[in-house]
Design a protein around this motif. Structure first.
Motif, PDB file in Angstrom:
ATOM      1  N   LYS A   1      -1.545  -3.633  12.909  1.00 21.45           N
ATOM      2  CA  LYS A   1      -2.303  -2.788  12.335  1.00 21.45           C
ATOM      3  C   LYS A   1      -3.645  -2.712  12.853  1.00 21.45           C
ATOM      4  O   LYS A   1      -4.112  -3.726  12.945  1.00 21.45           O
ATOM      5  N   PRO A   2      -4.327  -1.566  12.919  1.00 21.99           N
ATOM      6  CA  PRO A   2      -3.820  -0.188  12.733  1.00 21.99           C
ATOM      7  C   PRO A   2      -2.828   0.182  13.663  1.00 21.99           C
ATOM      8  O   PRO A   2      -3.328   0.203  14.824  1.00 21.99           O
ATOM      9  N   TYR A   3      -1.784   0.604  13.459  1.00 22.58           N
ATOM     10  CA  TYR A   3      -0.803   1.171  14.380  1.00 22.58           C
ATOM     11  C   TYR A   3      -0.831   2.657  14.686  1.00 22.58           C
ATOM     12  O   TYR A   3      -1.327   3.328  13.959  1.00 22.58           O
ATOM     13  N   SER A   4      -0.438   3.110  15.853  1.00 22.88           N
ATOM     14  CA  SER A   4      -0.395   4.768  15.905  1.00 22.88           C
ATOM     15  C   SER A   4       0.902   5.133  15.648  1.00 22.88           C
ATOM     16  O   SER A   4       1.831   4.497  15.799  1.00 22.88           O
ATOM     17  N   GLU A   5       0.988   6.491  15.424  1.00 26.76           N
ATOM     18  CA  GLU A   5       2.169   6.831  15.068  1.00 26.76           C
ATOM     19  C   GLU A   5       3.286   6.934  16.200  1.00 26.76           C
ATOM     20  O   GLU A   5       4.319   6.488  16.083  1.00 26.76           O
ATOM     21  N   HIS A   6       2.665   6.941  17.316  1.00 20.67           N
ATOM     22  CA  HIS A   6       3.601   7.192  18.426  1.00 20.67           C
ATOM     23  C   HIS A   6       4.021   5.769  18.651  1.00 20.67           C
ATOM     24  O   HIS A   6       5.279   5.393  19.203  1.00 20.67           O
TER      25      HIS A   6
ATOM     26  N   HIS B   1       0.842  -9.520   3.471  1.00 15.75           N
ATOM     27  CA  HIS B   1       0.173  -9.477   2.114  1.00 15.75           C
ATOM     28  C   HIS B   1       1.016  -8.409   1.269  1.00 15.75           C
ATOM     29  O   HIS B   1       0.874  -7.195   1.592  1.00 15.75           O
TER      30      HIS B   1
ATOM     31  N   LEU C   1       0.429   3.985   2.822  1.00 19.81           N
ATOM     32  CA  LEU C   1       0.883   3.520   4.196  1.00 19.81           C
ATOM     33  C   LEU C   1       2.500   3.733   4.110  1.00 19.81           C
ATOM     34  O   LEU C   1       3.051   4.226   5.008  1.00 19.81           O
TER      35      LEU C   1
ATOM     36  N   THR D   1       1.435  -5.931  10.486  1.00 15.10           N
ATOM     37  CA  THR D   1       0.566  -6.512   9.660  1.00 15.10           C
ATOM     38  C   THR D   1      -0.956  -6.360  10.537  1.00 15.10           C
ATOM     39  O   THR D   1      -0.813  -6.304  11.766  1.00 15.10           O
ATOM     40  N   ALA D   2      -2.059  -6.416   9.820  1.00 12.92           N
ATOM     41  CA  ALA D   2      -3.372  -6.685  10.502  1.00 12.92           C
ATOM     42  C   ALA D   2      -3.714  -8.122  10.841  1.00 12.92           C
ATOM     43  O   ALA D   2      -4.738  -8.576  11.540  1.00 12.92           O
ATOM     44  N   ASN D   3      -2.774  -9.020  10.358  1.00 14.04           N
ATOM     45  CA  ASN D   3      -2.991 -10.422  10.411  1.00 14.04           C
ATOM     46  C   ASN D   3      -2.018 -11.098  11.623  1.00 14.04           C
ATOM     47  O   ASN D   3      -1.842 -12.257  11.734  1.00 14.04           O
TER      48      ASN D   3
ATOM     49  N   LYS E   1       6.971   4.760  16.501  1.00 16.10           N
ATOM     50  CA  LYS E   1       8.074   5.621  16.745  1.00 16.10           C
ATOM     51  C   LYS E   1       8.824   5.023  17.913  1.00 16.10           C
ATOM     52  O   LYS E   1       9.921   4.839  18.126  1.00 16.10           O
TER      53      LYS E   1
ATOM     54  N   LYS F   1      -2.435 -12.420  14.366  1.00 15.32           N
ATOM     55  CA  LYS F   1      -3.157 -13.664  14.827  1.00 15.32           C
ATOM     56  C   LYS F   1      -2.493 -14.788  14.026  1.00 15.32           C
ATOM     57  O   LYS F   1      -2.534 -15.967  14.478  1.00 15.32           O
ATOM     58  N   ARG F   2      -2.389 -14.841  12.603  1.00  6.53           N
ATOM     59  CA  ARG F   2      -2.154 -15.585  11.891  1.00  6.53           C
ATOM     60  C   ARG F   2      -0.460 -16.081  11.699  1.00  6.53           C
ATOM     61  O   ARG F   2      -0.152 -16.885  10.820  1.00  6.53           O
TER      62      ARG F   2
ATOM     63  N   GLU G   1       0.896  -1.097  -0.079  1.00  6.02           N
ATOM     64  CA  GLU G   1       0.168   0.066  -0.040  1.00  6.02           C
ATOM     65  C   GLU G   1       0.869   1.204   0.335  1.00  6.02           C
ATOM     66  O   GLU G   1       1.410   1.429   0.705  1.00  6.02           O
TER      67      GLU G   1
END
Lengths: 155, 232
Positions: free
Chosen positions: A105-110, A60, A18, A86-88, A113, A90-91, A15
């Motif tokens: 994901k979704p991660y925060s900027e903080h 992915h 991103l 990854t948003a995955n 860093k 658990k896999r 992406e």
């Protein structure tokens, strides 16, 4: 062992928006982005040529769910360290395919860093400066290697 | 005529053969597996799309030279991040229906305070375990985000150091969220006018919650009470 100067980071993410936003976070965390790959082939070529200290790898990629195999190859054949983003989460396989951990994901900027600054210390000193920050989960093998032993691997 | 009857008998036999307990268990197992895979796929897509939205807002905020535009985009990014924090927590455990309020507050506070770069503002958390139906998690997250961000922006002007206390406690069958500071005090109530204040009052209405802001001398204390009736 990490190179002197800022941590060199390869971004493996299909992406592009991103990846573009992540590039700013990497610089703000005091690290340096050496390249951005969108497929596993491209990533492998860049990892071999550029020898990054850390590769941020999505599961992915443009050529499918190839991120896990890619992380294993980076660890086994390139002598590099991968970190899944990854948003995955658990896999992922129990051994994290040799990667040092995962940022969900979704991660925060903080969160990103803090995780990069923490891993910078781990990679340079071979020891964790404490428990990982929120948002970063370490692989069991790397938590052991960095001296966390039986301590929890997430904050 | 006779052929027709025979055909019908064959159909009946075929249905009966398909409907043995073994095949039915297998079909149910397959259906369940497909449903789990679908849920996982949707969860994965929601998480990736939230990441895409925050990335877009981030890139656009960086591009703008107008401080007002930057502020608005950063505010939007913070609000989306609050919703993203919910999704990071959802589906992590086995229970997909319930949401752990205390764990979420811990994550959000770390992001909001850490992301603000205000090292002079300390945080004290006092969190009792409270579970909320997952469907109510996003509005609650947005509500707490508004109060936290507002406190951070108004309680400690000019680099003034201070303390913010965030508490989650059970009250009867419901619960309460309290945010208190030892900053410059009222005149800047948490439910301030402006977009943030509108969000707070709209979401309190949606969740059946009551928001009360008092002058704590020093600082301001805001308590939001969620009666059990608003939680199902």
């Amino acid at each position: 062992m990490a190179s002197p100067g800022p941590l060199n980071i390869l971004v493996v993410e299909d992406e592009v928006l991103l990846a573009a936003a992540l590039a700013f976070l990497i610089e703000e965390a005091g690290c340096h982005e050496v390249g951005h790959a969108m497929s596993s082939d491209e990533a492998l070529a860049m990892a071999t040529e550029l020898r990054p200290d850390l590769a941020l790898v999505d599961v992915h990629l443009r050529d499918g769910p190839t991120g896990i195999d890619l992380a294993r190859t980076i660890a086994n054949d390139c002598g590099g360290v991968a970190l899944f983003m990854t948003a995955n989460a658990k896999r992922l396989p129990d051994d994290f395919a040799g990667a040092c951990g995962v940022i969900g994901k979704p991660y925060s900027e903080h969160g990103v860093k803090m995780a990069l600054r923490y891993l910078d210390v781990c990679l340079r000193e071979g020891r964790a400066p404490g428990l990982p920050p929120a948002g970063l989960q370490l692989a069991p093998a790397w938590a052991d290697r960095w001296g966390l032993g039986d301590l929890p691997r997430t904050a | 005529m006779q052929d027709d009857t025979q055909g019908r008998n064959e159909t009946v036999l075929l249905v009966a053969a398909q409907d043995t307990p073994d095949t039915r268990t297998r079909d149910l197992a397959n259906a369940l597996e497909q449903k789990s895979a679908l849920l996982h796929e949707v969860d994965h897509r929601v998480k990736n799309n939230l990441q895409l939205i925050t990335s877009l807002l981030r890139l656009q905020a960086r591009r703008s030279r107008d401080p007002a535009v930057q502020k608005a985009l950063t505010g939007a990014q913070e609000r989306i991040n609050a919703v993203a924090t919910v999704h990071r927590r959802l589906y992590r455990g086995e229970d997909v229906e319930l949401f752990d309020v205390a764990a979420f507050v811990e994550d959000l506070v770390a992001d909001v305070i850490g992301g603000s770069g205000r090292r002079d503002v300390r945080i004290r958390l006092s969190l009792e375990p409270v579970d909320l139906p997952a469907a109510r998690a996003a509005p609650l997250a947005l509500l707490i985000n508004e109060l936290l961000v507002n406190t951070l922006h108004h309680a400690f002007p000019g680099g003034r150091a201070g303390l913010i206390i965030v508490a989650v406690r059970r009250e009867g069958a419901g619960f309460a969220v309290e945010i208190a500071d030892n900053g410059v005090g009222s005149g800047t109530p948490a439910a301030a006018p402006g977009f943030g204040g509108t969000i707070v009052s709209l979401l309190c209405g949606q969740l059946g919650a009551r928001c009360e802001t008092t002058d704590a001398q020093p600082g301001v204390r805001t308590v939001i009470r969620f009666p059990a009736s608003g939680l199902s």
